[in-house]
Design a protein around this motif. Structure first.
Motif, PDB file in Angstrom:
ATOM      1  N   GLU A  38       0.926  -1.144   0.079  1.00  0.00           N
ATOM      2  CA  GLU A  38      -0.147  -0.020   0.136  1.00  0.00           C
ATOM      3  C   GLU A  38       0.762   1.067   0.022  1.00  0.00           C
ATOM      4  O   GLU A  38       0.402   2.253  -0.710  1.00  0.00           O
ATOM      5  CB  GLU A  38      -0.940   0.046   1.276  1.00  0.00           C
ATOM      6  CG  GLU A  38      -1.982  -0.914   1.082  1.00  0.00           C
ATOM      7  CD  GLU A  38      -2.791  -1.093   2.368  1.00  0.00           C
ATOM      8  OE1 GLU A  38      -4.135  -1.695   2.403  1.00  0.00           O
ATOM      9  OE2 GLU A  38      -2.232  -1.124   3.453  1.00  0.00           O
ATOM     10  N   VAL A  39       1.874   1.256   0.673  1.00  0.00           N
ATOM     11  CA  VAL A  39       2.733   2.403   0.636  1.00  0.00           C
ATOM     12  C   VAL A  39       3.536   2.299  -0.562  1.00  0.00           C
ATOM     13  O   VAL A  39       3.512   3.510  -1.136  1.00  0.00           O
ATOM     14  CB  VAL A  39       3.949   2.192   1.841  1.00  0.00           C
ATOM     15  CG1 VAL A  39       4.993   3.441   1.671  1.00  0.00           C
ATOM     16  CG2 VAL A  39       3.423   2.113   3.171  1.00  0.00           C
ATOM     17  N   ALA A  40       3.811   1.522  -1.365  1.00  0.00           N
ATOM     18  CA  ALA A  40       4.302   1.421  -2.551  1.00  0.00           C
ATOM     19  C   ALA A  40       3.395   1.971  -3.745  1.00  0.00           C
ATOM     20  O   ALA A  40       3.637   2.710  -4.484  1.00  0.00           O
ATOM     21  CB  ALA A  40       4.657  -0.020  -3.136  1.00  0.00           C
ATOM     22  N   LEU A  41       2.052   1.476  -3.354  1.00  0.00           N
ATOM     23  CA  LEU A  41       1.071   2.049  -4.530  1.00  0.00           C
ATOM     24  C   LEU A  41       0.639   3.738  -4.275  1.00  0.00           C
ATOM     25  O   LEU A  41       0.807   4.469  -5.280  1.00  0.00           O
ATOM     26  CB  LEU A  41      -0.229   1.316  -3.930  1.00  0.00           C
ATOM     27  CG  LEU A  41      -1.727   1.869  -4.491  1.00  0.00           C
ATOM     28  CD1 LEU A  41      -1.695   1.738  -6.216  1.00  0.00           C
ATOM     29  CD2 LEU A  41      -3.045   1.359  -4.222  1.00  0.00           C
ATOM     30  N   LEU A  42       0.924   4.161  -2.861  1.00  0.00           N
ATOM     31  CA  LEU A  42       0.775   5.610  -2.628  1.00  0.00           C
ATOM     32  C   LEU A  42       1.857   6.188  -3.497  1.00  0.00           C
ATOM     33  O   LEU A  42       1.649   7.481  -3.651  1.00  0.00           O
ATOM     34  CB  LEU A  42       0.413   5.577  -1.169  1.00  0.00           C
ATOM     35  CG  LEU A  42      -0.865   5.253  -0.803  1.00  0.00           C
ATOM     36  CD1 LEU A  42      -0.815   5.337   0.802  1.00  0.00           C
ATOM     37  CD2 LEU A  42      -2.042   6.162  -1.363  1.00  0.00           C
ATOM     38  N   ALA A  43       3.114   5.659  -3.244  1.00  0.00           N
ATOM     39  CA  ALA A  43       4.262   6.239  -3.772  1.00  0.00           C
ATOM     40  C   ALA A  43       4.678   6.271  -5.140  1.00  0.00           C
ATOM     41  O   ALA A  43       5.663   6.560  -5.731  1.00  0.00           O
ATOM     42  CB  ALA A  43       5.516   5.742  -3.035  1.00  0.00           C
TER      43      ALA A  43
END
Length: 277
Positions: A38-43
């Motif tokens: 999810e962090v990767a998606l947001l970034a």
């Protein structure tokens, strides 16, 4: 310092709830906070890339650190600390000045009274349009300025999205062109905000953005099913402003005597006066 960086990233993502990050919560989490993917998606980076950063197996470039700071909602002090742990200068993100329509493009736009036309800037932000373009697509003036973006309207505005006969094909092309533009200015906060919002709100955009396909198109055909004018097959072409290559005038035309030509004449009232204008 890599272990400290990993500890810091893990701590920050565990403190941030999906709801606070703009993601839907599923209520079935065994541990609080955001997952790595999810962090990767947001970034707007791959989950594997983020995992390697958190585990100290990959050094992150400054644009990626900026994207992570935004994804994790870090304050200025936390952002500076993130950069320090990564051995980078935490100078404030570079912000490019707001774009203004070049006078020559404005004059040309105003002269195209019988041709739908609009001026797109960086990130496909809609900088200007003529009345017939608004009659074809939507009343851009009623769209809040920060949301006045062509790709955003294609994905998130139901009235615009539903008009496209071949929406999947056209939307994929939009994503490919947007990714190419993102590569030209990887530090753009505006681009990061746009990609982040579309990734969260639209699963098609999220999937296609993850394909990493790039393309540039300067001409093509749009097939629209307009609620008033009916089916419109419009050829579009691009004029790039030499004074500011980040500004492009997009003009749409129809073959003389075609149903689309008659549809545009209907929308313009036949005498240059746009219906409802």
């Amino acid at each position: 310092m890599s272990s400290e960086l990993g500890n810091f990233l893990r701590a920050r993502r565990r403190e941030l709830s999906p709801e606070a990050a703009g993601l839907p919560g599923d209520g079935r989490r065994r541990v609080p906070g955001l997952r790595r993917e999810e962090v990767a998606l947001l970034a707007s980076i791959s989950p594997d890339y983020y995992t390697r950063i958190e585990q100290g197996r990959r050094r992150a470039a400054e644009p990626v650190l900026d994207a992570l700071a935004r994804a994790l909602r870090l304050g200025e002090d936390e952002r500076a600390y993130l950069f320090e742990l990564s051995g980078k200068d935490a100078g404030r993100p570079r912000r490019r000045p707001a774009q203004k329509v070049q006078p020559q493009l404005r004059r040309l736009l105003d002269d195209l009274s019988n041709t739908p036309a609009l001026v797109l800037g960086r990130c496909t932000d809609i900088l200007a349009w003529n009345p017939l373009a608004a009659a074809v697509f939507t009343d851009f003036g009623r769209v809040p300025a920060r949301e006045r973006n062509f790709v955003r309207l294609v994905f998130l505005e139901p009235a615009v999205r539903s008009m496209y006969v071949d929406w999947d094909y056209m939307a994929r092309a939009c994503v490919a062109q947007l990714r190419l533009e993102a590569s030209r200015d990887p530090e753009s906060p505006r681009m990061a905000m746009l990609v982040g919002e579309l990734s969260v709100r639209d699963p098609d955009f999220r999937r296609w953005w993850g394909d990493h396909r790039v393309a540039v198109r300067t001409a093509g055909t749009k097939n629209l099913n307009h609620p008033v004018a009916g089916l419109l097959e419009l050829d579009w072409s691009t004029l790039t402003d030499a004074a500011d290559p980040d500004q492009q005038l997009i003009a749409l035309t129809a073959a003389p005597g075609s149903p689309a030509d008659r549809g545009l004449r209907l929308l313009s009232g036949g005498d240059g006066q746009v219906l409802g204008g």
